[in-house]
Design an enzyme around this catalytic site. Structure first.
Site, PDB file in Angstrom:
ATOM      1  N   HIS A   1      -4.595  -0.091  -0.373  1.00  0.00           N
ATOM      2  CA  HIS A   1      -5.150   0.800   0.655  1.00  0.00           C
ATOM      3  C   HIS A   1      -6.647   0.945   0.393  1.00  0.00           C
ATOM      4  O   HIS A   1      -7.049   1.591  -0.575  1.00  0.00           O
ATOM      5  CB  HIS A   1      -4.455   2.160   0.612  1.00  0.00           C
TER       6      HIS A   1
ATOM      7  N   ASP B   1       3.182   0.128   7.047  1.00  0.00           N
ATOM      8  CA  ASP B   1       3.267   0.791   5.740  1.00  0.00           C
ATOM      9  C   ASP B   1       2.703   2.213   5.745  1.00  0.00           C
ATOM     10  O   ASP B   1       1.700   2.503   6.392  1.00  0.00           O
ATOM     11  CB  ASP B   1       2.538  -0.002   4.662  1.00  0.00           C
TER      12      ASP B   1
ATOM     13  N   ASP C   1       0.207  -0.961  -4.457  1.00  0.00           N
ATOM     14  CA  ASP C   1       0.212   0.205  -3.561  1.00  0.00           C
ATOM     15  C   ASP C   1      -0.912   1.176  -3.952  1.00  0.00           C
ATOM     16  O   ASP C   1      -0.755   2.402  -3.891  1.00  0.00           O
ATOM     17  CB  ASP C   1       1.569   0.919  -3.550  1.00  0.00           C
TER      18      ASP C   1
HETATM   19  O1  DOR Z   1       2.461   6.871  -1.695  1.00  0.00           O
HETATM   20  C1  DOR Z   1       2.096   6.220  -0.732  1.00  0.00           C
HETATM   21  N1  DOR Z   1       0.853   6.302  -0.270  1.00  0.00           N
HETATM   22  N2  DOR Z   1       2.981   5.444  -0.103  1.00  0.00           N
HETATM   23  C2  DOR Z   1       2.689   4.835   1.069  1.00  0.00           C
HETATM   24  O2  DOR Z   1       3.519   4.115   1.583  1.00  0.00           O
HETATM   25  C3  DOR Z   1       1.378   5.049   1.713  1.00  0.00           C
HETATM   26  C4  DOR Z   1       0.363   5.393   0.702  1.00  0.00           C
HETATM   27  C5  DOR Z   1      -0.910   5.921   1.294  1.00  0.00           C
HETATM   28  O3  DOR Z   1      -1.420   5.291   2.239  1.00  0.00           O
HETATM   29  O4  DOR Z   1      -1.433   6.900   0.794  1.00  0.00           O
END
Ligand code: DOR
Length: 433
Positions: free
Chosen positions: A62, A151, A304
């Site tokens: 991200h 996601d 992630d």
């Molecule tokens: O913990 C998470 N954070 N899981 C996800 O699927 C999205 C992610 C986020 O974008 O912060």
């Protein structure tokens, strides 16, 4: 760019493990031999005691741009990636606005052009990740986008998911699902189990993940379109993927470093750094995920990496957004979690060339990631010291955010150097720009 000689390391790639020096010229590897004399003017980087391997590839990053630049940008996220040994990341589309059309996808790809890691993009399956209308998948695929995901959320509507899979099969792209049935998970802030009862925090059951995974496996059986499963976290999920693969279904799966190393017991601290989706699970789940990775049921490790600004995380546990940093600690955490179970070739398989293939960033797909370490190959490389000990100081991370679950912990294994397209972007653990 001057030539670079990587001297004295143990080379690890899909061909196996051997001692050797690696000479890089321009964007490629030009020689690999047991010893190479440094050409005049070459920069020599020391790999003594280290592993020299293809750079890591993260299928699940991200980068938060556009929309949450206070938490991370393409630039800072890629700096964190390079310090963690990654030479490529796949940027997730849950930005603001979402990466659900070619113009935003092009913007993010453009931002990545001069970054410290190659930036590929995953596009959303549905417009605004709202789960109602499909994105212009053909136009997005025409940009070279290979992975599509909502996601942060799973696609709840089975019929829409079926349609998306049918298009994906025709377009030669892959849907990547965040398996979470909202009717079971909604309102849950951690794993539903002994700790959620004890702490009085509402939980989400393992079944919330497993029921969507089971549904999607049935849709793959029906459509025969390939599918990738993001951040699997339960023993039941490993079992479902094991059976699907035995049956010959075209599926791949990833696990995160945190689900391989931490359990729901961490939440007893009420520290929101331990809040993540899917949540940290039980010992038996961690064990099943390790076995799944060991046996190849799970193909890849993906971070992630989910930065959140401190003011967003410094709130009561049930008000904090889920997500953890991962890029800068992943290789140390994974190699320690899998120590005694996986050799170095298998560790790097899970962190480099298998994810490169899933993301179509590998040479066979026309990409430059995932090795091999051989003359003629791209010089996307990591030099990793497997014995270096370090303690995680959140304030020293390159990420714009501080939400690591490993703050203050002692880790073993540190990235010493990273080369991106022949450029030493990390030297002695320091980013070079
Ligand atoms: O913990 C998470 N954070 N899981 C996800 O699927 C999205 C992610 C986020 O974008 O912060």
């Amino acid at each position: 760019m001057p030539e670079v000689l990587i001297r004295g390391g143990t080379i690890v790639d899909e061909q196996g493990e051997r001692r050797g020096d690696v000479l890089v010229s321009g964007v490629g590897i030009v020689a690999v031999d047991s010893t190479i004399d440094a050409p005049a003017g070459a920069a020599v980087v020391d790999a003594g005691g280290c592993i020299v391997a293809p750079g890591l590839v993260d299928l699940h990053t991200h980068l938060r741009e556009p929309g949450a630049e206070v938490a991370e940008t393409v630039e800072t996220g890629c700096r964190a990636a390079s310090l963690g040994g990654y030479t490529a990341v796949v940027a997730m589309p849950n930005t603001e606005p979402a990466i659900d059309n070619p113009s935003i996808a092009r913007d993010v790809l453009e931002l990545g052009r001069n970054a410290l890691a190659q930036v590929a993009v995953a596009a959303a399956i549905t417009v605004g990740r709202q789960g109602v209308h499909l994105t212009p998948m053909a136009e997005l695929a025409a940009l070279g986008i290979h992975l599509f995901t909502d996601d942060g959320a799973g696609v709840q509507d089975a019929s829409l998911m079926r349609q998306a899979l049918e298009y994906a099969g025709d377009l030669g792209i892959v849907l990547a699902q965040h398996c979470q049935d909202d009717s079971l998970a909604a309102g849950g802030h951690m794993h539903e189990g002994a700790w959620s009862s004890r702490l009085g925090i509402a939980g989400q059951p393992a079944l919330a993940e497993e029921s969507m995974l089971a549904r999607d496996l049935a849709l793959v059986r029906l459509t025969r379109s390939p599918m990738h499963f993001l951040h699997l976290s339960t023993a039941g999920s490993v079992e479902l993927v094991r059976r699907a693969k035995a049956e010959g279904l075209p599926v791949t799966a990833e696990v995160t470093p945190h689900h391989l190393s931490l359990t729901h017991a961490e939440v007893a601290s009420y520290d929101s750094a331990f809040k993540v989706n899917p949540p940290l699970r039980e010992e038996a789940d961690v064990e099943a995920l390790r076995v799944g990775l060991e046996q190849g049921v799970i193909d890849a490790v993906a971070t992630d990496h989910a930065p959140h600004a401190p003011e967003k995380k410094q709130v009561p546990f049930d008000e904090a957004p889920p997500g953890m940093l991962g890029l800068e600690t992943a290789l140390a955490v994974v190699s320690s979690a899998m120590s005694g179970r996986l050799g170095w070739v298998d560790i790097f398989a899970a962190c480099s060339w298998r994810p490169a293939r899933i993301g179509r960033l590998d040479p066979a797909s026309g990409g430059r990631q995932g090795g091999p370490v051989a003359p003629g190959a791209a010089a996307n490389l990591v030099v990793f010291d497997p014995t270096a000990e370090w303690s995680v100081d959140p304030s020293r991370l390159a990420s714009r955010s501080r939400n690591t679950p490993y703050a203050g912990r002692q880790l073993t294994g540190k990235v010493r150097h990273t080369l991106l397209e022949g450029e030493p972007v990390v030297i002695d653990g320091e980013a070079q720009r």
